[in-house]
Design a protein around this motif. Structure first.
Motif: not given
Length: 280
Positions: A199-200, A219-220, A226-228, A236-238
């Motif tokens: 995902t990332q 979409k990204a 969702d990955s959170f 992923n926060i970036f």
């Protein structure tokens, strides 16, 4: 005279390989080591022998791709092949990663395996353009093997020179996933980790692609959010912050920017921050 020099160099290089201590059982089974009993060699000649071996060794069956990890992914998609990425760092001759490649190439148990369906790429993290792979994995350890599907999605991770050079993933079906933890700062393991990292990677590639459209960013963004639910970490926060910016979501962008700021007290995150800002 020339043939004697070449023979001496080959004996020396094979004996050097036997003394690396890297994946010893695997390497020794593929490289019959012969001790060098000749006169003492100068450091200059030893260095020349290393360069000679490195520059003249040709992979017999592995279809190697040059360039960046993005170049390799693009070429694999174009050819409709799986991509086996093995990570390295720096420009060391006969590194642990080189040994993994050679052992994989010469592994007798893989003689019947059709490598034509795979492309292989050495992902050197000293090339700045390849660094997002370890940002996503949250680690800079090597060698780690990443297998990508024909459409460029991450489907497997192999950690350690032994597993890579033994090719267990290829023998057992390259979609077989060991449910074990990885040597990184994430708490995920097995298939959960693979899907999370995929995902990332996909989100970052969307950010890099100049042809990405609003629907691609959306979409990204949704996938990253969702990955959170699995884990939140600096990368992923970036990604959420950057994708919010692309989508004009000012409030969310500020929230993620403040979250990133709070994580910068960790020296590891600070290092990532500096590199990511350069890339932004």
């Amino acid at each position: 005279m020339i043939s004697n020099i070449i023979n001496t160099l080959l004996i020396l290089t094979f004996s050097l390989i036997g003394s690396t201590g890297v994946a010893q059982d695997t390497i020794n089974s593929n490289f019959p080591s012969k001790p060098y009993n000749g006169p003492p060699l100068s450091q200059e000649l030893k260095d020349f022998a290393k360069d000679f071996f490195s520059e003249n060794y040709k992979f017999k069956r592995l279809n190697m791709i040059e360039g960046t990890v993005d170049d390799a992914l693009f070429e694999a998609k174009q050819q409709g092949k799986y991509l086996f990425v093995i990570t390295s760092f720096g420009n060391q001759k006969r590194s642990i990663t080189d040994n993994a490649f050679r052992a994989l190439d010469l592994n007798k148990s893989l003689n019947e395996f059709d490598f034509d369906n795979f492309l292989f790429y050495e992902c050197n993290f000293s090339d700045y353009r390849n660094k997002y792979l370890f940002w996503a994995f949250n680690n800079i350890a090597y060698p780690t093997g990443f297998i990508f599907s024909k459409d460029g999605r991450l489907i497997n991770i192999i950690v350690g020179v032994d597993d890579i050079s033994n090719g267990y993933t290829l023998l057992g079906g390259f979609t077989y996933v060991q449910n074990k933890s990885f040597n990184n700062r994430l708490n995920l393991q097995g298939k959960n980790a693979i899907n999370f990292i995929d995902t990332q990677l996909s989100a970052f590639q969307t950010l890099l692609d100049p042809e990405s459209k609003t629907e691609d960013y959306n979409k990204a963004y949704n996938a990253v959010i969702d990955s959170f639910n699995k884990e939140q970490y600096y990368f992923n926060i970036f990604l959420a912050e950057q994708l919010s910016k692309k989508l004009g979501l000012k409030e969310q962008e500020l929230i993620y920017a403040l979250k990133l700021k709070s994580l910068e007290s960790d020296p590891y995150n600070r290092q990532l921050f500096d590199l990511l800002i350069e890339n932004d």
